[in-house]
Scaffold this motif. Structure first.
Motif, PDB file in Angstrom:
ATOM      1  N   UNK A   1      -8.450  -7.514  -5.279  1.00 35.41           N
ATOM      2  CA  UNK A   1      -7.873  -6.649  -4.251  1.00 35.41           C
ATOM      3  C   UNK A   1      -7.191  -5.412  -4.831  1.00 35.41           C
ATOM      4  N   UNK A   2      -6.382  -5.593  -5.864  1.00 35.21           N
ATOM      5  CA  UNK A   2      -5.614  -4.458  -6.396  1.00 35.21           C
ATOM      6  C   UNK A   2      -6.545  -3.383  -6.944  1.00 35.21           C
ATOM      7  N   UNK A   3      -7.564  -3.794  -7.689  1.00 38.43           N
ATOM      8  CA  UNK A   3      -8.525  -2.829  -8.216  1.00 38.43           C
ATOM      9  C   UNK A   3      -9.241  -2.102  -7.086  1.00 38.43           C
ATOM     10  N   UNK A   4      -9.543  -2.820  -6.012  1.00 39.03           N
ATOM     11  CA  UNK A   4     -10.263  -2.216  -4.892  1.00 39.03           C
ATOM     12  C   UNK A   4      -9.430  -1.152  -4.190  1.00 39.03           C
ATOM     13  N   UNK A   5      -8.098  -1.331  -4.149  1.00 38.52           N
ATOM     14  CA  UNK A   5      -7.255  -0.382  -3.416  1.00 38.52           C
ATOM     15  C   UNK A   5      -7.156   0.975  -4.102  1.00 38.52           C
ATOM     16  N   UNK A   6      -7.667   1.103  -5.325  1.00 34.62           N
ATOM     17  CA  UNK A   6      -7.630   2.404  -6.007  1.00 34.62           C
ATOM     18  C   UNK A   6      -8.681   3.361  -5.466  1.00 34.62           C
ATOM     19  N   UNK A   7      -9.643   2.818  -4.744  1.00 31.64           N
ATOM     20  CA  UNK A   7     -10.683   3.638  -4.115  1.00 31.64           C
ATOM     21  C   UNK A   7     -10.571   3.439  -2.603  1.00 31.64           C
ATOM     22  N   UNK A   8     -10.285   4.499  -1.834  1.00 25.58           N
ATOM     23  CA  UNK A   8     -10.030   4.332  -0.398  1.00 25.58           C
ATOM     24  C   UNK A   8     -11.110   3.558   0.350  1.00 25.58           C
ATOM     25  N   UNK A   9     -12.385   3.850   0.072  1.00 26.57           N
ATOM     26  CA  UNK A   9     -13.463   3.152   0.783  1.00 26.57           C
ATOM     27  C   UNK A   9     -13.453   1.669   0.437  1.00 26.57           C
ATOM     28  N   UNK A  10     -13.306   1.362  -0.858  1.00 26.63           N
ATOM     29  CA  UNK A  10     -13.252  -0.040  -1.277  1.00 26.63           C
ATOM     30  C   UNK A  10     -12.017  -0.736  -0.710  1.00 26.63           C
ATOM     31  N   UNK A  11     -10.911  -0.008  -0.612  1.00 28.82           N
ATOM     32  CA  UNK A  11      -9.696  -0.582  -0.033  1.00 28.82           C
ATOM     33  C   UNK A  11      -9.938  -0.999   1.413  1.00 28.82           C
ATOM     34  N   UNK A  12     -10.636  -0.150   2.160  1.00 30.24           N
ATOM     35  CA  UNK A  12     -10.936  -0.476   3.556  1.00 30.24           C
ATOM     36  C   UNK A  12     -11.847  -1.692   3.658  1.00 30.24           C
ATOM     37  N   UNK A  13     -12.872  -1.742   2.813  1.00 32.80           N
ATOM     38  CA  UNK A  13     -13.803  -2.882   2.824  1.00 32.80           C
ATOM     39  C   UNK A  13     -13.086  -4.163   2.426  1.00 32.80           C
ATOM     40  N   UNK A  14     -12.238  -4.061   1.385  1.00 29.75           N
ATOM     41  CA  UNK A  14     -11.507  -5.245   0.926  1.00 29.75           C
ATOM     42  C   UNK A  14     -10.571  -5.763   2.006  1.00 29.75           C
ATOM     43  N   UNK A  15      -9.885  -4.858   2.690  1.00 28.34           N
ATOM     44  CA  UNK A  15      -8.997  -5.271   3.769  1.00 28.34           C
ATOM     45  C   UNK A  15      -9.745  -5.950   4.900  1.00 28.34           C
ATOM     46  N   UNK A  16     -10.876  -5.376   5.267  1.00 28.24           N
ATOM     47  CA  UNK A  16     -11.696  -5.959   6.328  1.00 28.24           C
ATOM     48  C   UNK A  16     -12.178  -7.355   5.947  1.00 28.24           C
TER      49      UNK A  16
ATOM     50  N   UNK B   1       0.832  -1.201   0.000  1.00 26.25           N
ATOM     51  CA  UNK B   1       0.000   0.000   0.000  1.00 26.25           C
ATOM     52  C   UNK B   1       0.870   1.256   0.000  1.00 26.25           C
ATOM     53  N   UNK B   2       1.940   1.216   0.801  1.00 26.48           N
ATOM     54  CA  UNK B   2       2.845   2.359   0.857  1.00 26.48           C
ATOM     55  C   UNK B   2       3.527   2.585  -0.484  1.00 26.48           C
ATOM     56  N   UNK B   3       4.010   1.492  -1.088  1.00 32.49           N
ATOM     57  CA  UNK B   3       4.671   1.614  -2.387  1.00 32.49           C
ATOM     58  C   UNK B   3       3.690   2.010  -3.491  1.00 32.49           C
ATOM     59  N   UNK B   4       2.391   1.745  -3.280  1.00 29.21           N
ATOM     60  CA  UNK B   4       1.383   2.078  -4.280  1.00 29.21           C
ATOM     61  C   UNK B   4       0.890   3.517  -4.197  1.00 29.21           C
ATOM     62  N   UNK B   5       1.489   4.305  -3.302  1.00 30.24           N
ATOM     63  CA  UNK B   5       1.136   5.716  -3.245  1.00 30.24           C
ATOM     64  C   UNK B   5       0.436   6.134  -1.968  1.00 30.24           C
ATOM     65  N   UNK B   6       0.038   5.175  -1.125  1.00 29.72           N
ATOM     66  CA  UNK B   6      -0.587   5.522   0.146  1.00 29.72           C
ATOM     67  C   UNK B   6       0.496   5.949   1.129  1.00 29.72           C
ATOM     68  N   UNK B   7       0.102   6.687   2.150  1.00 31.83           N
ATOM     69  CA  UNK B   7       1.061   7.083   3.182  1.00 31.83           C
ATOM     70  C   UNK B   7       1.407   5.880   4.051  1.00 31.83           C
ATOM     71  N   UNK B   8       2.475   6.039   4.830  1.00 33.92           N
ATOM     72  CA  UNK B   8       2.870   4.955   5.734  1.00 33.92           C
ATOM     73  C   UNK B   8       1.775   4.683   6.758  1.00 33.92           C
TER      74      UNK B   8
END
Length: 409
Positions: free
Chosen positions: A303-318, A248-255
């Motif tokens: 998963x990768x497609x979901x991480x492009x949208x913050x809300x979907x990233x959170x749901x996918x992680x959960x 996630x960090x390498x993909x542009x998200x903060x630490x």
């Protein structure tokens, strides 16, 4: 007569309370195990930056504790069949606590790898011992729930590790995550010295009950099938748990977003393990295991497609955490049922040690593939395949359908 009935009822209540006290202590140990095991995943980004590590070195660092966990499950935990569950658990907590504290003073990659291996030995032995002791203490009609709660506790500990990293990485540095974890481990061990009881069913005068007994009389097929499912499940699990924060960090998200993503995995894991425990008696663990594996494979593809949208990233992680920990909880409920009391710790230890082999190679394989220019999407597809293979083993009837063949000991 009525006084006798009352007396027997009170004795039953007291026994039940004592049993759940032991289950509660085992949960505490699993909380500590989750923190110790996952501390590296939440600090590796800082360590990699400070020491200029490449992908393969990061993978080695993430795999180090898993090597120890395999050794702890395979060689240390079975000592409980000979010397008792309680001494093994207390010694293992001491080992992992001291190793976590000494990680604070690591001066480079290989010294930290060494301490992570020793931490893993303690963690692996505790995981097996707590699983078996919970199985032997919990009331039969609540056994599935009690064992699943151990997975909830592990996920809670991993979440606590993420919270510690979130606070300590910025304020005082990544080393203090290990120092705090080691201190908490030693405190939990002290609680065990005071209140942990020995197994009520273990008999220590059982000479000759070795690993070979797990493969007698046709048992080998079911032993190996459980181990195979555990290998594939852990292969996928530790990729997701170890690499998600840094990817996630390498993909542009903060630490901070990376650490939060890791924490969401463990929060979902607590929910998944709890749901499996509540549904185990009604639905059957092999069905729950199959469902979690196949749904997890599908989620990894998306998963990768979901991480492009913050809300979907959170749901996918959960959801990923829910399914992964749910599958592990189902497997953990099944494993101790598969072996008779004299070899139960050896049997569970063998299954979990095989799973650790999958966990050991998983982060390193991911690091090597990343260095070979694999895309993140390709990685998730590759690891989704491991979950499909594990589901195939379950679907073919190697696990669950034949669980009665072993006897419950």
């Amino acid at each position: 007569m009525s006084g006798q009935v009352i007396s027997e009822g009170m004795g039953s209540i007291a026994t039940s309370r004592a049993a759940w006290a032991v289950v509660g202590l085992c949960m505490l140990f699993n909380v500590i195990d989750g923190l110790d095991a996952m501390a590296m995943a939440f600090t590796v980004s800082r360590v990699a930056t400070q020491w200029a590590l490449n992908g393969a070195q990061i993978g080695l660092l993430l795999s180090a504790s898993l090597v120890g966990m395999a050794c702890g499950s395979m060689f240390a935990a079975p000592l409980a069949d000979r010397h008792g569950r309680r001494p093994m658990l207390l010694a293992s907590l001491l080992l992992s606590g001291v190793a976590m504290v000494l990680s604070f003073w690591s001066q480079g990659l290989y010294s930290l790898v060494c301490w992570r291996v020793l931490t893993g030995i303690g963690v692996g032995a505790v995981l097996v011992g707590a699983n078996v002791l919970t199985h032997e203490y919990a009331p039969p009609h609540r056994r599935g729930l009690a064992i699943a709660l151990q997975s909830v506790a592990f996920a809670l500990g991993a979440t606590l590790g993420g919270a510690l990293a979130h606070v300590l990485n910025d304020s005082v540095g990544w080393r203090y995550v290990f120092l705090a974890g080691g201190g908490l481990t030693l405190v939990a061990g002290s609680a065990g010295v005071l209140w942990l009881r020995e197994s009520p069913v273990l008999k220590l005068d059982r000479p000759g009950m070795e690993y070979r007994h797990l493969f007698n009389d046709g048992h080998w097929r079911w032993t190996l099938s459980l181990a195979g499912v555990c290998f594939l499940l852990m292969f996928g699990f530790y990729f997701v748990m170890s690499w998600t924060p840094i990817l996630l960090t390498q993909g542009g998200f903060s630490e901070h977003h990376g650490v939060t993503g890791g924490m969401l995995l463990t929060v979902g894991g607590m929910l998944g393990a709890l749901l499996v425990g509540l549904a185990a008696n009604r639905c059957g663990c092999h069905r729950l295991l199959l469902g979690c594996l196949l749904l997890d494979a599908l989620l990894l593809v998306l998963m990768v497609a979901a991480t492009r949208v913050p809300v979907l990233a959170a749901v996918a992680g959960l959801c990923a955490g829910l399914l992964l920990y749910g599958a592990i909880a189902a497997l953990f409920v099944m494993a101790p049922q598969a072996f008779a009391t004299p070899v139960r710790t050896r049997g569970v230890g063998l299954v979990l040690a095989t799973g650790r082999l999958g966990a050991i190679v998983s982060p390193t394989v991911a690091g090597v593939l990343l260095d070979a220019q694999w895309s993140v999407q390709d990685l998730f597809l590759f690891y989704a395949g491991s979950q499909v293979l594990a589901g195939g083993l379950v679907l073919m009837g190697f696990v669950g359908v034949h669980i009665r063949y072993f006897g419950n000991g």
